[in-house]
Design a protein around this motif. Structure first.
Motif, short mmCIF file in Angstrom:
data_model
loop_
_atom_site.label_atom_id
_atom_site.label_comp_id
_atom_site.label_asym_id
_atom_site.label_seq_id
_atom_site.Cartn_x
_atom_site.Cartn_y
_atom_site.Cartn_z
N LYS A 132 0.81 -1.39 0.02
CA LYS A 132 0.07 -0.05 -0.04
C LYS A 132 0.88 1.31 -0.01
CE LYS A 132 -3.75 -2.47 0.47
NZ LYS A 132 -4.49 -2.88 -0.87
N ALA A 133 2.05 1.30 0.23
CA ALA A 133 2.96 2.29 0.32
C ALA A 133 4.61 2.03 0.14
CB ALA A 133 2.90 3.27 1.55
N VAL A 134 5.21 2.86 -0.92
CA VAL A 134 6.61 2.43 -1.35
C VAL A 134 7.44 3.79 -0.70
CG1 VAL A 134 7.69 2.03 -3.05
CG2 VAL A 134 5.44 1.21 -3.28
N GLY A 135 8.37 3.21 0.08
CA GLY A 135 9.44 4.14 0.14
C GLY A 135 10.88 3.54 -0.27
N THR A 136 11.71 4.15 -0.66
CA THR A 136 13.12 3.84 -1.08
C THR A 136 14.17 4.97 -0.43
OG1 THR A 136 13.42 4.97 -3.12
CG2 THR A 136 12.23 3.10 -3.14
N VAL A 137 15.46 4.38 -0.16
CA VAL A 137 16.59 5.15 0.37
C VAL A 137 17.70 4.81 -0.65
CG1 VAL A 137 18.05 5.71 2.03
CG2 VAL A 137 15.84 5.05 2.70
N THR A 138 18.02 5.88 -1.35
CA THR A 138 18.82 5.82 -2.43
C THR A 138 18.80 4.62 -3.35
OG1 THR A 138 21.31 6.30 -2.77
CG2 THR A 138 20.80 4.54 -1.18
N GLY A 139 17.64 4.54 -3.71
CA GLY A 139 17.11 3.28 -4.62
C GLY A 139 17.71 3.44 -6.09
N ALA A 140 18.15 2.13 -6.61
CA ALA A 140 18.90 1.98 -7.95
C ALA A 140 18.19 1.24 -8.89
CB ALA A 140 20.18 2.09 -7.48
N ASN A 141 17.93 1.53 -10.30
CA ASN A 141 17.41 0.63 -11.18
C ASN A 141 18.38 -0.44 -11.57
OD1 ASN A 141 16.09 -0.57 -13.40
ND2 ASN A 141 15.40 1.28 -14.30
N TYR A 142 18.31 -1.51 -11.04
CA TYR A 142 19.39 -2.47 -11.29
C TYR A 142 19.80 -2.91 -12.72
CZ TYR A 142 22.41 -6.86 -10.98
OH TYR A 142 23.57 -7.60 -11.15
N GLY A 143 18.69 -2.97 -13.60
CA GLY A 143 18.57 -3.02 -15.15
C GLY A 143 19.28 -2.11 -15.77
N ARG A 144 19.11 -0.88 -15.27
CA ARG A 144 19.85 0.09 -15.75
C ARG A 144 21.38 0.21 -15.67
NH1 ARG A 144 22.33 4.45 -13.97
NH2 ARG A 144 21.41 3.79 -11.83
N LEU A 145 21.70 -0.13 -14.36
CA LEU A 145 23.10 -0.31 -14.13
C LEU A 145 23.68 -1.37 -14.80
CD1 LEU A 145 23.03 -0.15 -10.08
CD2 LEU A 145 24.30 1.13 -11.64
N MET A 146 22.93 -2.53 -15.30
CA MET A 146 23.52 -3.51 -15.93
C MET A 146 23.76 -3.40 -17.43
SD MET A 146 24.56 -5.98 -14.07
CE MET A 146 24.53 -7.29 -15.05
N ARG A 147 23.05 -2.37 -17.86
CA ARG A 147 23.26 -1.76 -19.53
C ARG A 147 24.17 -0.76 -19.44
NH1 ARG A 147 17.55 -2.77 -18.57
NH2 ARG A 147 17.32 -0.80 -18.19
N GLY A 148 24.49 -0.40 -18.11
CA GLY A 148 25.54 0.92 -17.99
C GLY A 148 26.90 0.44 -17.43
N ASN A 149 27.28 1.28 -16.42
CA ASN A 149 28.29 1.07 -15.69
C ASN A 149 28.80 -0.27 -15.06
OD1 ASN A 149 29.13 3.83 -15.94
ND2 ASN A 149 28.01 4.10 -14.27
N PHE A 150 27.75 -1.23 -15.01
CA PHE A 150 28.12 -2.55 -14.55
C PHE A 150 28.73 -3.46 -15.56
CE2 PHE A 150 25.86 -3.04 -10.23
CZ PHE A 150 26.58 -1.90 -9.67
N THR A 151 28.51 -2.94 -16.60
CA THR A 151 28.89 -3.98 -18.04
C THR A 151 29.92 -3.01 -18.98
OG1 THR A 151 26.73 -3.39 -19.16
CG2 THR A 151 27.09 -5.50 -18.34
N ASN A 152 30.38 -2.02 -18.22
CA ASN A 152 31.42 -0.82 -18.91
C ASN A 152 30.81 -0.40 -19.91
OD1 ASN A 152 33.64 -1.22 -17.05
ND2 ASN A 152 33.91 -3.42 -17.95
N LEU A 153 29.37 0.04 -20.14
CA LEU A 153 28.75 0.62 -21.08
C LEU A 153 28.82 -0.26 -22.62
CD1 LEU A 153 29.93 4.34 -20.94
CD2 LEU A 153 27.94 3.14 -19.77
N ASP A 154 28.78 -1.58 -22.50
CA ASP A 154 28.99 -2.37 -23.54
C ASP A 154 27.92 -3.73 -22.97
OD1 ASP A 154 29.58 -3.91 -25.66
OD2 ASP A 154 31.45 -4.82 -25.20
N PRO A 155 26.83 -3.66 -23.05
CA PRO A 155 25.74 -4.60 -22.55
C PRO A 155 25.73 -5.76 -23.66
CG PRO A 155 24.56 -2.78 -23.38
CD PRO A 155 26.00 -2.27 -23.22
N ILE A 156 26.15 -5.62 -24.80
CA ILE A 156 26.00 -6.53 -25.95
C ILE A 156 27.15 -7.60 -25.55
CG2 ILE A 156 26.04 -7.29 -28.38
CD1 ILE A 156 23.46 -6.14 -27.13
N GLY A 157 28.36 -7.02 -25.47
CA GLY A 157 29.70 -7.60 -25.21
C GLY A 157 29.60 -8.30 -24.00
N ALA A 158 29.06 -7.66 -22.81
CA ALA A 158 28.89 -8.39 -21.66
C ALA A 158 28.06 -9.76 -21.82
CB ALA A 158 28.27 -7.52 -20.64
#
Length: 308
Positions: A132-158
């Motif tokens: 019924k209610a949603v709170g987050t603290v420094t919440g991050a979108n893991y999918g975005r991270l995996m398409r970005g810095n977590f795969t060195n901006l090379d998701p296809i190569g990863a």
């Protein structure tokens, strides 16, 4: 506090959780509940269960901090899988457990997610209407991270590397597990790391400040592909309607919680939504440092009281 095991009937293993009770708890009464979710590669003893859960319990909530499947003290093999679909499904199983407890008001269940747990909390709430209610603290979108810095901006190569490794393991090869952090801040700097977020993550997870036996920050390479194609905020404009309280710090780093907080506030269909910026504080400051945590709780506590 009470430690419990929650049966995951879909996959035949248990989810480990700690229940934090309010002062003068009376099991014959009905209480609002908050599900507290830990960061990526973490465990319930790190920030979600040892900082935010007891603080919220003191304010009258029953708070359940749980370990994700494949992580912490929860079951699931192989260990150290970070699967967004399963992480979201864990919320359903924890909610199933809560509604069987006679002292929980099933119409007053909320969630709190920290770091990656924040993205998972948001995604879970879109289709789990018992939340019924949603709170987050420094919440991050893991999918975005995996398409970005977590795969060195090379998701296809990863993805190509993940596919080759999965084939090797299917043929009997050894499981490849990545350590997500260096052993110390000095090691990270020596390896060329300069960004605030990975350095502060190392300071938290690799020192007595936050280090716990079950908080390993490791990830099985062959099981990372699903995360690359996942998005925590998909359909938020349509399905995310619950009241929303998003807390971020303005000292930004590579993990992008500030931009994710701004994005979800803009996109969510929620009529009641607020972005709180802890000025002068960073992602990992909000994990455990008293002043920024007080800023977060100063907004989250009245938010949950008003909406649960």
């Amino acid at each position: 506090m009470e430690s419990v095991k929650i049966r995951n009937y879909d996959m035949y293993w248990d989810i480990a959780a700690d229940i934090h009770f309010p002062p003068s708890f009376d099991k014959s009464s009905k209480y609002p509940a908050i599900i507290s979710a830990h960061p990526i590669g973490s465990c319930k003893e790190q920030t979600s269960g040892n900082v935010y859960a007891p603080a919220l319990a003191t304010e009258g909530f029953v708070v359940i901090a749980f370990d994700a499947s494949f992580q912490g003290a929860s079951g699931g093999e192989p260990r150290s899988i970070e699967d967004p679909v399963q992480r979201v499904e864990d919320f359903r199983h924890v909610t199933d457990f809560l509604v069987t407890l006679p002292y929980i008001d099933e119409d007053r269940i909320g969630v709190l997610g920290i770091c990656g747990g924040g993205g998972y909390s948001i995604n879970a709430a879109m289709t789990e209407r018992r939340i019924k209610a949603v709170g987050t603290v420094t919440g991050a979108n893991y999918g975005r991270l995996m398409r970005g810095n977590f795969t060195n901006l090379d998701p296809i190569g990863a993805l190509e590397k993940m596919a080759k490794q999965r084939t090797a393991e299917a043929r009997g090869g050894a499981v490849h597990v990545d350590d997500l952090l260096a052993g110390s801040v000095d090691e990270a700097r020596a390896a060329g790391v300069t960004d605030r977020d990975p350095l502060e993550a190392t300071d938290y997870y690799r020192t007595s400040r936050g280090q716990k036996p079950n908080g390993l920050n490791r990830s099985v390479l062959s099981h990372q592909a699903a995360a690359v194609g996942w998005d925590a905020f998909h359909l938020a404009e349509v399905l995310l309607t619950q009241p929303l309280c998003i807390v971020v710090g303005d000292q930004v780093g590579a993990f992008g919680a500030y931009r994710d907080g701004c994005e979800i506030i803009e996109r969510a269909a929620s009529k009641k939504k607020e972005l709180i910026v802890a000025e002068g504080w960073s992602h990992y400051d909000l994990y455990d440092k008293p002043e920024p945590v007080a800023i977060a709780l100063g907004k989250l506590i009245p938010f949950y009281k008003a909406n649960l």
